[in-house]
Motif scaffolding. Structure first.
Motif, PDB file in Angstrom:
ATOM      1  N   ALA A   9     -55.210  37.546 121.811  1.00 16.34           N
ATOM      2  CA  ALA A   9     -55.239  37.014 120.445  1.00 16.34           C
ATOM      3  C   ALA A   9     -55.083  35.487 120.463  1.00 16.34           C
ATOM      4  N   TYR A  10     -54.168  35.004 121.300  1.00 22.48           N
ATOM      5  CA  TYR A  10     -53.977  33.560 121.448  1.00 22.48           C
ATOM      6  C   TYR A  10     -55.248  32.896 121.975  1.00 22.48           C
ATOM      7  N   ARG A  11     -55.837  33.483 122.991  1.00 21.44           N
ATOM      8  CA  ARG A  11     -57.041  32.920 123.599  1.00 21.44           C
ATOM      9  C   ARG A  11     -58.203  32.937 122.611  1.00 21.44           C
ATOM     10  N   ASN A  12     -58.309  34.005 121.827  1.00 26.44           N
ATOM     11  CA  ASN A  12     -59.353  34.093 120.817  1.00 26.44           C
ATOM     12  C   ASN A  12     -59.180  32.998 119.764  1.00 26.44           C
ATOM     13  N   MET A  13     -57.929  32.762 119.342  1.00 20.72           N
ATOM     14  CA  MET A  13     -57.661  31.710 118.373  1.00 20.72           C
ATOM     15  C   MET A  13     -58.009  30.342 118.970  1.00 20.72           C
ATOM     16  N   TRP A  14     -57.627  30.119 120.213  1.00 18.27           N
ATOM     17  CA  TRP A  14     -57.918  28.864 120.909  1.00 18.27           C
ATOM     18  C   TRP A  14     -59.431  28.636 120.995  1.00 18.27           C
ATOM     19  N   ASP A  15     -60.155  29.683 121.368  1.00 19.68           N
ATOM     20  CA  ASP A  15     -61.604  29.569 121.522  1.00 19.68           C
ATOM     21  C   ASP A  15     -62.315  29.392 120.180  1.00 19.68           C
ATOM     22  N   SER A  16     -61.919  30.159 119.170  1.00 17.70           N
ATOM     23  CA  SER A  16     -62.603  30.070 117.877  1.00 17.70           C
ATOM     24  C   SER A  16     -62.328  28.747 117.183  1.00 17.70           C
ATOM     25  N   ALA A  17     -61.205  28.113 117.471  1.00 18.21           N
ATOM     26  CA  ALA A  17     -60.898  26.804 116.896  1.00 18.21           C
ATOM     27  C   ALA A  17     -61.480  25.661 117.724  1.00 18.21           C
ATOM     28  N   LEU A  18     -62.180  26.008 118.802  1.00 21.83           N
ATOM     29  CA  LEU A  18     -62.796  25.012 119.690  1.00 21.83           C
ATOM     30  C   LEU A  18     -61.770  24.007 120.206  1.00 21.83           C
ATOM     31  N   CYS A  19     -60.591  24.508 120.528  1.00 21.91           N
ATOM     32  CA  CYS A  19     -59.510  23.630 120.980  1.00 21.91           C
ATOM     33  C   CYS A  19     -59.838  22.917 122.288  1.00 21.91           C
ATOM     34  N   ASP A  20     -60.679  23.510 123.122  1.00 25.90           N
ATOM     35  CA  ASP A  20     -61.069  22.843 124.362  1.00 25.90           C
ATOM     36  C   ASP A  20     -61.738  21.505 124.069  1.00 25.90           C
ATOM     37  N   THR A  21     -62.522  21.455 122.989  1.00 24.55           N
ATOM     38  CA  THR A  21     -63.197  20.194 122.669  1.00 24.55           C
ATOM     39  C   THR A  21     -62.204  19.140 122.209  1.00 24.55           C
ATOM     40  N   CYS A  22     -61.159  19.552 121.467  1.00 26.88           N
ATOM     41  CA  CYS A  22     -60.146  18.588 121.042  1.00 26.88           C
ATOM     42  C   CYS A  22     -59.323  18.101 122.229  1.00 26.88           C
ATOM     43  N   SER A  23     -59.019  19.020 123.128  1.00 25.73           N
ATOM     44  CA  SER A  23     -58.225  18.601 124.276  1.00 25.73           C
ATOM     45  C   SER A  23     -59.030  17.692 125.194  1.00 25.73           C
ATOM     46  N   GLY A  24     -60.361  17.680 125.026  1.00 23.92           N
ATOM     47  CA  GLY A  24     -61.209  16.799 125.817  1.00 23.92           C
ATOM     48  C   GLY A  24     -61.417  15.427 125.185  1.00 23.92           C
ATOM     49  N   LEU A  25     -60.917  15.239 123.967  1.00 21.17           N
ATOM     50  CA  LEU A  25     -61.053  13.939 123.306  1.00 21.17           C
ATOM     51  C   LEU A  25     -60.185  12.897 123.992  1.00 21.17           C
ATOM     52  N   SER A  26     -60.697  11.694 124.053  1.00 25.71           N
ATOM     53  CA  SER A  26     -59.858  10.614 124.561  1.00 25.71           C
ATOM     54  C   SER A  26     -58.861  10.227 123.472  1.00 25.71           C
ATOM     55  N   VAL A  27     -57.779   9.616 123.883  1.00 18.86           N
ATOM     56  CA  VAL A  27     -56.757   9.179 122.936  1.00 18.86           C
ATOM     57  C   VAL A  27     -57.352   8.166 121.965  1.00 18.86           C
ATOM     58  N   ASP A  28     -58.202   7.279 122.476  1.00 20.99           N
ATOM     59  CA  ASP A  28     -58.823   6.267 121.617  1.00 20.99           C
ATOM     60  C   ASP A  28     -59.708   6.901 120.548  1.00 20.99           C
ATOM     61  N   THR A  29     -60.468   7.916 120.927  1.00 18.47           N
ATOM     62  CA  THR A  29     -61.358   8.580 119.977  1.00 18.47           C
ATOM     63  C   THR A  29     -60.559   9.276 118.887  1.00 18.47           C
ATOM     64  N   ALA A  30     -59.525  10.002 119.275  1.00 18.02           N
ATOM     65  CA  ALA A  30     -58.685  10.691 118.304  1.00 18.02           C
ATOM     66  C   ALA A  30     -57.969   9.695 117.398  1.00 18.02           C
ATOM     67  N   GLU A  31     -57.485   8.597 117.986  1.00 16.31           N
ATOM     68  CA  GLU A  31     -56.820   7.562 117.191  1.00 16.31           C
ATOM     69  C   GLU A  31     -57.781   6.918 116.209  1.00 16.31           C
ATOM     70  N   THR A  32     -58.999   6.650 116.664  1.00 20.10           N
ATOM     71  CA  THR A  32     -60.005   6.055 115.778  1.00 20.10           C
ATOM     72  C   THR A  32     -60.290   6.976 114.602  1.00 20.10           C
ATOM     73  N   PHE A  33     -60.478   8.266 114.880  1.00 18.17           N
ATOM     74  CA  PHE A  33     -60.735   9.215 113.798  1.00 18.17           C
ATOM     75  C   PHE A  33     -59.553   9.273 112.836  1.00 18.17           C
ATOM     76  N   ASN A  34     -58.343   9.359 113.361  1.00 21.83           N
ATOM     77  CA  ASN A  34     -57.156   9.411 112.504  1.00 21.83           C
ATOM     78  C   ASN A  34     -56.983   8.130 111.696  1.00 21.83           C
ATOM     79  N   ASN A  35     -57.246   6.981 112.306  1.00 21.28           N
ATOM     80  CA  ASN A  35     -57.139   5.710 111.581  1.00 21.28           C
ATOM     81  C   ASN A  35     -58.183   5.616 110.468  1.00 21.28           C
ATOM     82  N   MET A  36     -59.393   6.092 110.749  1.00 20.57           N
ATOM     83  CA  MET A  36     -60.437   6.060 109.724  1.00 20.57           C
ATOM     84  C   MET A  36     -60.092   7.016 108.574  1.00 20.57           C
ATOM     85  N   THR A  37     -59.548   8.181 108.917  1.00 17.29           N
ATOM     86  CA  THR A  37     -59.127   9.130 107.878  1.00 17.29           C
ATOM     87  C   THR A  37     -58.002   8.536 107.038  1.00 17.29           C
ATOM     88  N   ASP A  38     -57.043   7.903 107.692  1.00 18.68           N
ATOM     89  CA  ASP A  38     -55.948   7.254 106.966  1.00 18.68           C
ATOM     90  C   ASP A  38     -56.461   6.146 106.064  1.00 18.68           C
TER      91      ASP A  38
END
Length: 136
Positions: free
Chosen positions: A15-44
């Motif tokens: 169930a945990y693995r299914n949730m992880w896969d359906s939320a595409l968490c692997d793609t988020c964990s592959g984001l660079s810190v700069d990319t995630a920060e840029t997205f969060n800063n733009m959203t803010d």
């Protein structure tokens, strides 16, 4: 005796693995810190613009920062970074933009449908006007 029945741990893990896969968490964990920060800063920045701008002029004032965020999000999606965290953040921002503040543009694909609806709606009106005018 062990309180869990056999297979419960496996089902929980699945169930945990299914949730992880359906939320595409692997793609988020592959984001660079700069990319995630840029997205969060733009959203803010978009939300700060919403907060500091009068309701009536939000669409004009915040249009550029919102479009920049939307373009950045679409670029991330094209690169395969469409995880649930980013999508949820973008969806809530888009919800505020389009529903709460009633901003946005009518998509061009609606134009033929709207023009046909208007045309068909006018047929009875024109018919009765013509009937009234020529029946005299």
């Amino acid at each position: 005796e062990w309180p869990l029945r056999p297979g419960v741990t496996r089902r929980l893990w699945d169930a945990y693995r299914n949730m992880w896969d359906s939320a595409l968490c692997d793609t988020c964990s592959g984001l660079s810190v700069d990319t995630a920060e840029t997205f969060n800063n733009m959203t803010d920045a978009v939300h700060r613009c919403f907060d500091k701008t009068h309701f009536r002029i939000i669409c004009q004032t915040c249009n550029d920062v919102y479009d920049d965020l939307l373009t950045y999000f679409k670029d991330l999606q094209e690169k395969g970074y469409a995880c649930a965290d980013l999508a949820d953040s973008m969806n809530s921002t888009a919800q505020s933009w389009s529903v709460d503040y009633k901003c946005g543009h009518l998509p061009l694909e609606y134009l033929p449908v709207l023009s046909m609806t208007l045309g068909v709606s006018l047929i009875p009106v024109l018919f009765y006007i013509g009937l009234w005018k020529f029946a005299r």
